[in-house]
Design an enzyme around this catalytic site. Structure first.
Site, PDB file in Angstrom:
ATOM      1  N   SER A 140       0.998  -1.248  -0.107  1.00 50.54           N
ATOM      2  CA  SER A 140      -0.066  -0.173   0.198  1.00 50.54           C
ATOM      3  C   SER A 140       0.867   1.577   0.083  1.00 50.54           C
ATOM      4  CB  SER A 140      -0.754   0.071   1.612  1.00 50.54           C
ATOM      5  OG  SER A 140       0.010   0.040   2.182  1.00 50.54           O
ATOM      6  N   GLY A 141       1.734   1.108  -0.011  1.00 50.03           N
ATOM      7  CA  GLY A 141       3.044   2.121   0.419  1.00 50.03           C
ATOM      8  C   GLY A 141       2.941   2.964  -1.483  1.00 50.03           C
ATOM      9  N   PHE A 142       4.000   3.493  -1.195  1.00 49.89           N
ATOM     10  CA  PHE A 142       4.935   3.674  -2.881  1.00 49.89           C
ATOM     11  C   PHE A 142       5.910   3.790  -3.621  1.00 49.89           C
ATOM     12  CE2 PHE A 142       4.473   9.332  -1.212  1.00 49.89           C
ATOM     13  CZ  PHE A 142       3.328   9.324  -1.518  1.00 49.89           C
ATOM     14  N   THR A 143       7.203   2.949  -2.446  1.00 50.78           N
ATOM     15  CA  THR A 143       7.223   1.781  -3.870  1.00 50.78           C
ATOM     16  C   THR A 143       6.523   0.561  -3.825  1.00 50.78           C
ATOM     17  OG1 THR A 143       8.508   1.028  -1.573  1.00 50.78           O
ATOM     18  CG2 THR A 143       9.369   2.884  -3.353  1.00 50.78           C
ATOM     19  N   CYS A 172      17.816   5.026  -3.024  1.00 49.37           N
ATOM     20  CA  CYS A 172      17.256   5.946  -4.281  1.00 49.37           C
ATOM     21  C   CYS A 172      18.450   6.614  -4.461  1.00 49.37           C
ATOM     22  CB  CYS A 172      16.233   7.051  -4.273  1.00 49.37           C
ATOM     23  SG  CYS A 172      15.234   7.504  -1.921  1.00 49.37           S
ATOM     24  N   ASN A 230      13.120   8.771  -7.594  1.00 45.81           N
ATOM     25  CA  ASN A 230      13.454   7.394  -6.815  1.00 45.81           C
ATOM     26  C   ASN A 230      12.588   6.406  -6.746  1.00 45.81           C
ATOM     27  OD1 ASN A 230      11.924  10.213  -6.184  1.00 45.81           O
ATOM     28  ND2 ASN A 230      11.532   8.530  -3.846  1.00 45.81           N
TER      29      ASN A 230
HETATM   30  N1  LIG Z   1      10.401   6.136  -1.419  1.00 47.80           N
HETATM   31  C1  LIG Z   1      11.580   6.249  -2.016  1.00 47.80           C
HETATM   32  O1  LIG Z   1      12.068   6.482  -2.868  1.00 47.80           O
HETATM   33  C2  LIG Z   1      12.223   4.515  -1.839  1.00 47.80           C
HETATM   34  C3  LIG Z   1      13.519   4.959  -2.551  1.00 47.80           C
HETATM   35  C4  LIG Z   1      14.327   3.753  -2.375  1.00 47.80           C
HETATM   36  C5  LIG Z   1      13.721   2.961  -0.934  1.00 47.80           C
HETATM   37  N2  LIG Z   1      13.175   3.350   0.059  1.00 47.80           N
HETATM   38  C6  LIG Z   1      12.824   2.578   1.123  1.00 47.80           C
HETATM   39  O2  LIG Z   1      11.505   1.213   0.383  1.00 47.80           O
HETATM   40  C7  LIG Z   1      10.941   1.117   2.007  1.00 47.80           C
HETATM   41  C8  LIG Z   1       9.464   1.548   1.347  1.00 47.80           C
HETATM   42  O3  LIG Z   1       9.352   2.945   1.307  1.00 47.80           O
HETATM   43  P1  LIG Z   1       7.936   3.904   0.621  1.00 47.80           P
HETATM   44  O4  LIG Z   1       8.389   5.211   0.618  1.00 47.80           O
HETATM   45  O5  LIG Z   1       7.421   3.022   0.168  1.00 47.80           O
HETATM   46  O6  LIG Z   1       7.590   3.901   2.580  1.00 47.80           O
HETATM   47  P2  LIG Z   1       5.752   3.984   2.330  1.00 47.80           P
HETATM   48  O7  LIG Z   1       5.452   4.078   1.637  1.00 47.80           O
HETATM   49  O8  LIG Z   1       5.186   4.195   4.069  1.00 47.80           O
HETATM   50  O9  LIG Z   1       5.132   1.881   2.566  1.00 47.80           O
HETATM   51  C9  LIG Z   1       5.607   1.359   4.018  1.00 47.80           C
HETATM   52  C10 LIG Z   1       4.269   0.007   3.792  1.00 47.80           C
HETATM   53  O10 LIG Z   1       5.008  -0.898   4.825  1.00 47.80           O
HETATM   54  C11 LIG Z   1       3.913  -1.096   5.038  1.00 47.80           C
HETATM   55  N3  LIG Z   1       4.316  -1.902   6.559  1.00 47.80           N
HETATM   56  C12 LIG Z   1       4.414  -0.526   7.351  1.00 47.80           C
HETATM   57  N4  LIG Z   1       4.854  -1.506   8.464  1.00 47.80           N
HETATM   58  C13 LIG Z   1       4.628  -2.554   8.490  1.00 47.80           C
HETATM   59  C14 LIG Z   1       4.702  -3.726   8.939  1.00 47.80           C
HETATM   60  N5  LIG Z   1       5.117  -3.816  10.404  1.00 47.80           N
HETATM   61  N6  LIG Z   1       4.987  -5.047   8.062  1.00 47.80           N
HETATM   62  C15 LIG Z   1       4.205  -4.862   7.225  1.00 47.80           C
HETATM   63  N7  LIG Z   1       4.048  -4.118   6.777  1.00 47.80           N
HETATM   64  C16 LIG Z   1       4.206  -3.455   7.360  1.00 47.80           C
HETATM   65  C17 LIG Z   1       2.785   0.022   5.032  1.00 47.80           C
HETATM   66  O11 LIG Z   1       1.423  -0.451   4.575  1.00 47.80           O
HETATM   67  P3  LIG Z   1       0.512  -1.013   6.108  1.00 47.80           P
HETATM   68  O12 LIG Z   1       1.217  -0.204   7.604  1.00 47.80           O
HETATM   69  O13 LIG Z   1      -0.494  -1.027   6.102  1.00 47.80           O
HETATM   70  O14 LIG Z   1       0.687  -2.497   6.590  1.00 47.80           O
HETATM   71  C18 LIG Z   1       2.862   0.192   3.464  1.00 47.80           C
HETATM   72  O15 LIG Z   1       2.105  -0.713   2.238  1.00 47.80           O
HETATM   73  C19 LIG Z   1      11.487   1.807   2.807  1.00 47.80           C
HETATM   74  O16 LIG Z   1      12.077   0.903   3.675  1.00 47.80           O
HETATM   75  C20 LIG Z   1      12.241   2.618   2.251  1.00 47.80           C
HETATM   76  O17 LIG Z   1      13.339   3.097   3.034  1.00 47.80           O
HETATM   77  C21 LIG Z   1      12.197   3.993  -0.515  1.00 47.80           C
END
Ligand SMILES: NC(=O)c1ccc[n+]([C@@H]2O[C@H](COP(=O)([O-])OP(=O)(O)OC[C@H]3O[C@@H](n4cnc5c(N)ncnc54)[C@H](OP(=O)(O)O)[C@@H]3O)[C@@H](O)[C@H]2O)c1
Length: 358
Positions: free
Chosen positions: A24-27, A159, A322
């Protein structure tokens, strides 16, 4: 069920099952977009605790119509490949469950990117399962392609680190830099780097119009960059008013004369056969150097450079999305290599032009 290893090289079995934890998150949303359209993956599961039982289209409007509902991450199906897009610290807590569920785990967080427990003590809040660090393969396929085939645990590069490394590493590989010079990196990043939760600093009203230094020193991605380059790097990040994109500008000062031809040679040697890296260095038109807008929504990276002879300086530029080359695209690219698929499978599309703020 046949394992990924069984199926690798078996031309009659072209489709592997995949799940996305943190969908459900961005990535996670970008992973779903890529995997739903991927010729070799079938998405079996997309997890979210908050949105369990809701359609993925209810959170990701671009995926309305996809026949998939979120499920609880505590109830993982057995699949060939599991992509974890969860916040830092979750994968290291749950890696045993992930590895039980899937033959290949691709983690997008920083949990397995560094080599040693000591580095996690220094840069993060320690590590709960350092015994996995040896097994994990850092994925920035342009530089670690040879280590990926058959990998069970893949740590997709960060990223900002990806943007920075794509601009700098060719200079080290070609001997333009030998590791003793000062390297100064400035990265501008979009608000989606903060994830769907975002927080106050990424709310629309606060983010609009800013060029805000948010990690002037000590950014955690410095650890990945330094590990890959084998030298120290002075890194600063700015939050700017775009949704997607990371644009890295690196200033380096070679200790011997360097010509523009040397730079072209260094970058061409590094990238002329790379399907996702485009050299953009001067030329004509409006977009003469790497531009996040030009790669938004794609797995492409743009890399460019300029020589400043008066200051004995080289400036290296790179731009990525990113959420794509900096995370979901990189993860799928790495999985393609690891599982023996066509490297570009599911990633062969260009971005849009013209387009508003990405
Ligand atoms: N955003 C970027 O540009 C980017 C780039 C490179 C790497 N990343 C890395 O990719 C990862 C995700 O980033 P994002 O930006 O997509 O984050 P995000 O939008 O905050 O999404 C996080 C996701 O993880 C789930 N989640 C949170 N806690 C959890 C748990 N304890 N168990 C299972 N699911 C859980 C959340 O859904 P629910 O809470 O509903 O379960 C949500 O679907 C991070 O580690 C980030 O550092 C991000």
């Amino acid at each position: 069920m046949a394992t990924a290893t069984d199926r690798r090289g078996d031309e009659s079995a072209e489709t592997l099952t995949a799940s996305v934890v943190g969908a459900s998150g961005f990535t996670g949303g970008e992973l779903l977009r890529l995997l739903v359209g991927h010729p070799n993956f079938e998405v079996e599961q997309a997890t979210s605790r908050e949105y369990a039982n809701k359609t993925v289209g209810s959170v990701h409007p671009n995926l309305r119509g996809a026949d998939l509902r979120f499920s609880d991450p505590g109830d993982l199906d057995s699949v060939d490949a599991l992509f974890a897009a969860t916040p830092h610290g979750v994968s290291m807590q749950q890696i045993d469950a992930f590895e039980d569920a899937a033959d290949t785990v691709v983690d997008l967080s920083a949990d397995f990117r560094l080599d040693t427990e000591a580095e996690y003590d220094e840069w993060y809040d320690g590590h709960v399962c350092p015994e996995y660090l040896d097994e994990a393969v850092y994925a920035l396929p342009e530089f670690t392609r040879e280590e990926l085939p058959g990998a069970d645990l893949i740590a997709a590069g960060g990223c900002n680190a990806t943007a920075t490394l794509l601009g700098l590493k060719p200079l080290f590989d070609a001997g333009v830099l030998d590791g003793d010079e000062q390297v100064v990196v400035d990265v501008k990043v979009g608000s989606s780097e903060g994830g769907a939760g975002g927080g106050k600093a990424s709310s629309h009203a606060e983010r609009s119009g800013v060029v805000r230094p948010y990690a002037p020193t000590g950014h955690r991605h410095e650890a990945e960059i330094e590990a890959m380059l084998g030298t120290s790097v002075s890194f600063t990040a700015h939050a700017v008013d775009m949704v997607r994109g990371a644009s890295a500008t690196s200033h380096v000062f070679p200790d011997h004369p360097v010509s523009k031809g040397d730079l072209w040679t260094a970058y061409r040697d590094a990238y002329e056969d790379e399907p996702f890296v485009r050299l953009v260095a001067g030329g004509s038109g409006v977009y003469r150097y790497p531009e996040p807008k030009a790669v938004a929504g794609t797995n492409h990276a743009e890399v460019g450079f300029e020589l400043d002879p008066g200051n004995e300086r080289v400036v290296a530029f790179s731009a990525i999305d990113n959420l794509m080359k900096g995370s979901a695209g990189q993860a799928v690219h790495a999985a393609n290599v690891a599982l023996g698929f066509e490297e570009t499978a599911g990633l062969e599309f260009s971005g849009l032009h013209p387009v508003g703020s990405p």
